[in-house]
Write a protein that holds these residues in place. Structure first.
Motif, PDB file in Angstrom:
ATOM      1  N   VAL A 269      16.111   0.310   3.241  1.00  0.00           N
ATOM      2  CA  VAL A 269      14.803   0.095   2.613  1.00  0.00           C
ATOM      3  C   VAL A 269      13.887   1.291   2.867  1.00  0.00           C
ATOM      4  O   VAL A 269      13.144   1.727   1.970  1.00  0.00           O
ATOM      5  CB  VAL A 269      14.159  -1.208   3.144  1.00  0.00           C
ATOM      6  N   VAL A 270      13.964   1.841   4.084  1.00  0.00           N
ATOM      7  CA  VAL A 270      13.141   3.011   4.398  1.00  0.00           C
ATOM      8  C   VAL A 270      13.540   4.195   3.520  1.00  0.00           C
ATOM      9  O   VAL A 270      12.668   4.912   2.985  1.00  0.00           O
ATOM     10  CB  VAL A 270      13.286   3.369   5.894  1.00  0.00           C
ATOM     11  N   MET A 271      14.836   4.409   3.335  1.00  0.00           N
ATOM     12  CA  MET A 271      15.276   5.503   2.460  1.00  0.00           C
ATOM     13  C   MET A 271      14.796   5.280   1.028  1.00  0.00           C
ATOM     14  O   MET A 271      14.372   6.221   0.343  1.00  0.00           O
ATOM     15  CB  MET A 271      16.804   5.630   2.497  1.00  0.00           C
ATOM     16  N   SER A 272      14.868   4.034   0.563  1.00  0.00           N
ATOM     17  CA  SER A 272      14.413   3.754  -0.809  1.00  0.00           C
ATOM     18  C   SER A 272      12.922   4.028  -0.952  1.00  0.00           C
ATOM     19  O   SER A 272      12.467   4.500  -2.006  1.00  0.00           O
ATOM     20  CB  SER A 272      14.739   2.310  -1.194  1.00  0.00           C
ATOM     21  N   ALA A 273      12.148   3.728   0.118  1.00  0.00           N
ATOM     22  CA  ALA A 273      10.703   3.983   0.061  1.00  0.00           C
ATOM     23  C   ALA A 273      10.412   5.480  -0.008  1.00  0.00           C
ATOM     24  O   ALA A 273       9.509   5.920  -0.733  1.00  0.00           O
ATOM     25  CB  ALA A 273      10.019   3.361   1.280  1.00  0.00           C
ATOM     26  N   ARG A 274      11.183   6.266   0.727  1.00  0.00           N
ATOM     27  CA  ARG A 274      10.969   7.717   0.710  1.00  0.00           C
ATOM     28  C   ARG A 274      11.237   8.302  -0.684  1.00  0.00           C
ATOM     29  O   ARG A 274      10.592   9.269  -1.097  1.00  0.00           O
ATOM     30  CB  ARG A 274      11.874   8.399   1.728  1.00  0.00           C
ATOM     31  N   VAL A 343      10.711  -6.059  -0.814  1.00  0.00           N
ATOM     32  CA  VAL A 343      10.036  -5.388   0.312  1.00  0.00           C
ATOM     33  C   VAL A 343       9.458  -4.065  -0.153  1.00  0.00           C
ATOM     34  O   VAL A 343       8.293  -3.721   0.135  1.00  0.00           O
ATOM     35  CB  VAL A 343      11.033  -5.158   1.471  1.00  0.00           C
ATOM     36  N   LEU A 344      10.267  -3.293  -0.896  1.00  0.00           N
ATOM     37  CA  LEU A 344       9.812  -1.980  -1.366  1.00  0.00           C
ATOM     38  C   LEU A 344       8.606  -2.120  -2.290  1.00  0.00           C
ATOM     39  O   LEU A 344       7.681  -1.297  -2.233  1.00  0.00           O
ATOM     40  CB  LEU A 344      10.961  -1.270  -2.088  1.00  0.00           C
ATOM     41  N   ALA A 345       8.601  -3.155  -3.135  1.00  0.00           N
ATOM     42  CA  ALA A 345       7.474  -3.345  -4.054  1.00  0.00           C
ATOM     43  C   ALA A 345       6.164  -3.521  -3.286  1.00  0.00           C
ATOM     44  O   ALA A 345       5.122  -2.960  -3.662  1.00  0.00           O
ATOM     45  CB  ALA A 345       7.742  -4.561  -4.940  1.00  0.00           C
ATOM     46  N   VAL A 346       6.210  -4.294  -2.197  1.00  0.00           N
ATOM     47  CA  VAL A 346       4.994  -4.517  -1.408  1.00  0.00           C
ATOM     48  C   VAL A 346       4.585  -3.222  -0.692  1.00  0.00           C
ATOM     49  O   VAL A 346       3.401  -2.848  -0.685  1.00  0.00           O
ATOM     50  CB  VAL A 346       5.217  -5.649  -0.382  1.00  0.00           C
ATOM     51  N   ALA A 347       5.573  -2.530  -0.095  1.00  0.00           N
ATOM     52  CA  ALA A 347       5.252  -1.266   0.594  1.00  0.00           C
ATOM     53  C   ALA A 347       4.687  -0.246  -0.393  1.00  0.00           C
ATOM     54  O   ALA A 347       3.750   0.493  -0.072  1.00  0.00           O
ATOM     55  CB  ALA A 347       6.515  -0.710   1.252  1.00  0.00           C
ATOM     56  N   ASP A 348       5.245  -0.224  -1.606  1.00  0.00           N
ATOM     57  CA  ASP A 348       4.781   0.701  -2.648  1.00  0.00           C
ATOM     58  C   ASP A 348       3.336   0.364  -3.052  1.00  0.00           C
ATOM     59  O   ASP A 348       2.489   1.261  -3.167  1.00  0.00           O
ATOM     60  CB  ASP A 348       5.726   0.586  -3.849  1.00  0.00           C
ATOM     61  N   ALA A 349       3.067  -0.924  -3.245  1.00  0.00           N
ATOM     62  CA  ALA A 349       1.704  -1.333  -3.648  1.00  0.00           C
ATOM     63  C   ALA A 349       0.700  -1.003  -2.558  1.00  0.00           C
ATOM     64  O   ALA A 349      -0.408  -0.515  -2.841  1.00  0.00           O
ATOM     65  CB  ALA A 349       1.699  -2.833  -3.952  1.00  0.00           C
ATOM     66  N   TRP A 350       1.071  -1.263  -1.305  1.00  0.00           N
ATOM     67  CA  TRP A 350       0.151  -0.978  -0.190  1.00  0.00           C
ATOM     68  C   TRP A 350      -0.111   0.523  -0.066  1.00  0.00           C
ATOM     69  O   TRP A 350      -1.260   0.953   0.067  1.00  0.00           O
ATOM     70  CB  TRP A 350       0.730  -1.522   1.111  1.00  0.00           C
TER      71      TRP A 350
END
Length: 397
Positions: A269-274, A343-350
């Motif tokens: 998930v961390v890699m996808s966020a990066r 999870v990524l959608a929320v991290a992206d929005a934040w």
């Protein structure tokens, strides 16, 4: 500082009590042999593989308990820690931590029926030995986790219970691996009657384990380093993208851990966020509406040929889906969307909100306002808990 001093005092008092009750460790030749093995093991630094750390020193500490007792195991663990090339405060904490985890492990060993294995001892019950060493390993892991969680809690101000719950599975996993190797060493040493010579047989094994751990750690580091140019290139075209990547990755890590994902999934998930916005490079010059709509799919196409990114690519492709089914590209609903993508959608929005000027608290509220439409409730609740515990990345203006 107060915490470290408290731990150090507790370790000194516990060690003095153990010496008073049990005397000096015996036999001397075994203690000396273990000290040599412990120094060799300490030459290999703990290897970080993602969020987990592995060290062969734990093998020596666990194996020393049945062979030279709690006091001997403490000495074997203490002396290499005191000679580490780190700051004084860290050396003190590491030394005290090892003494406490070994002594508590020794108590668990004897409480589970384990006996001191001495030269000439015959008919060792191997099943009882397994049970006792498992108990010792579990107790040592619990003490290790608790003391480390105390440091993290002091540093972050977060919830001690949450930190313990997050760290315990990782520490237990590493101690489970150490137990297997320690048990083999003990069996060769005493029941097989090889004595200290078994250490000579076991040293190559320790070196191989250390080498293997380093290879895995290097492979993990290379995988992450090879992704850096994507983020750098994106930051050249879109200044601020690198910081946005940092914010999203930090938030994704905190949310993923809070919803109970295993460390390997947290890493994905961390890699996808990066890398979630890498597709912007492929859509340069396109109308803004198309860029907003297609950048997730474009990112997955850009990264789709890299084998080890299969999981992150799935999360990137799905992070523009909405839980109400009005998202893109598949129109998936609720749990049809992979959890990593939610999870990524929320991290992206934040991260987008704080990048646009919101405070961290305002960004969390914006996410909460989108629960049930764009964002998943469980993941947003995890974001709120992470924010309350100070686990979200710092926003630099």
């Amino acid at each position: 500082m107060i915490y470290v001093v408290t731990v150090a005092i507790a370790a000194v008092m516990a060690l003095l009590c153990a010496v008073w009750l049990h005397g000096a460790p015996q036999p001397t030749s075994w203690v000396i042999a273990f000290l040599v093995v412990a120094f060799i093991a300490s030459l290999g630094r703990p290897q970080a593989i993602g969020p987990m750390q592995f060290s062969v020193s734990a093998i020596v500490q666990i194996a020393a308990i049945p062979l030279i007792g709690g006091v001997g195991a403490s000495v074997v663990s203490l002396i290499p820690a005191m000679t580490e090339r780190t700051s004084a405060i860290k050396r003190i904490f590491n030394s005290a931590q090892r003494v406490l985890l070994v002594l508590v492990g020794s108590l668990a060993y004897h409480g589970a029926g384990g006996i001191a294995l001495r030269p000439g001892l015959e008919n060792v019950d191997l099943f009882t030995l397994v049970v006792a060493m498992v108990a010792a390993s579990a107790a040592a892991a619990l003490v290790n986790t608790t003391l480390l969680a105390g440091v993290l809690q002091r540093d972050t101000g977060g919830s001690l219970a949450f930190i313990l719950r997050d760290a315990l599975p990782r520490v237990l996993s590493s101690y489970a691996l150490s137990f297997v190797a320690a048990y083999l060493l003990v069996v060769l040493w005493s029941p097989a009657r090889l004595g200290w010579i078994s250490a000579l047989f076991f040293l190559p094994t320790i070196v191989v384990i250390q080498w293997s751990l380093r290879q895995l750690a290097d492979e993990w580091a290379i995988r992450h380093e090879v992704l850096a140019p994507f983020v750098t290139a994106l930051d050249v075209r879109h200044p601020g993208a690198a910081d946005s990547s940092r914010l999203a990755a930090g938030a994704a890590s905190a949310i993923a851990a809070a919803v109970g994902l295993r460390p390997s999934f947290v890493d994905k998930v961390v890699m996808s966020a990066r890398l979630r916005d890498v597709g912007l490079l492929a859509l340069e010059g396109r109308p803004a509406a198309i860029v907003r709509r297609d950048h997730a799919v474009a990112s997955s196409k850009v990264l789709g040929q890299i084998g080890f990114l299969a999981g992150p690519v799935e999360y990137i492709a799905g992070h523009d889906e909405r839980v109400d089914g009005q998202g893109w590209p598949e129109g998936l609903v609720g749990e049809q969307i992979p959890l990593g993508a939610r999870v990524l959608a929320v991290a992206d929005a934040w991260s987008d909100a704080v990048t646009d000027g919101c405070t961290a608290e305002e960004a969390v509220r914006l996410c909460e306002a989108r629960v049930g439409t764009a964002l998943d409730e469980v993941c947003v609740n995890a974001l709120r808990r992470a924010h309350g515990r100070g686990q979200l990345p710092a926003v630099v203006r």
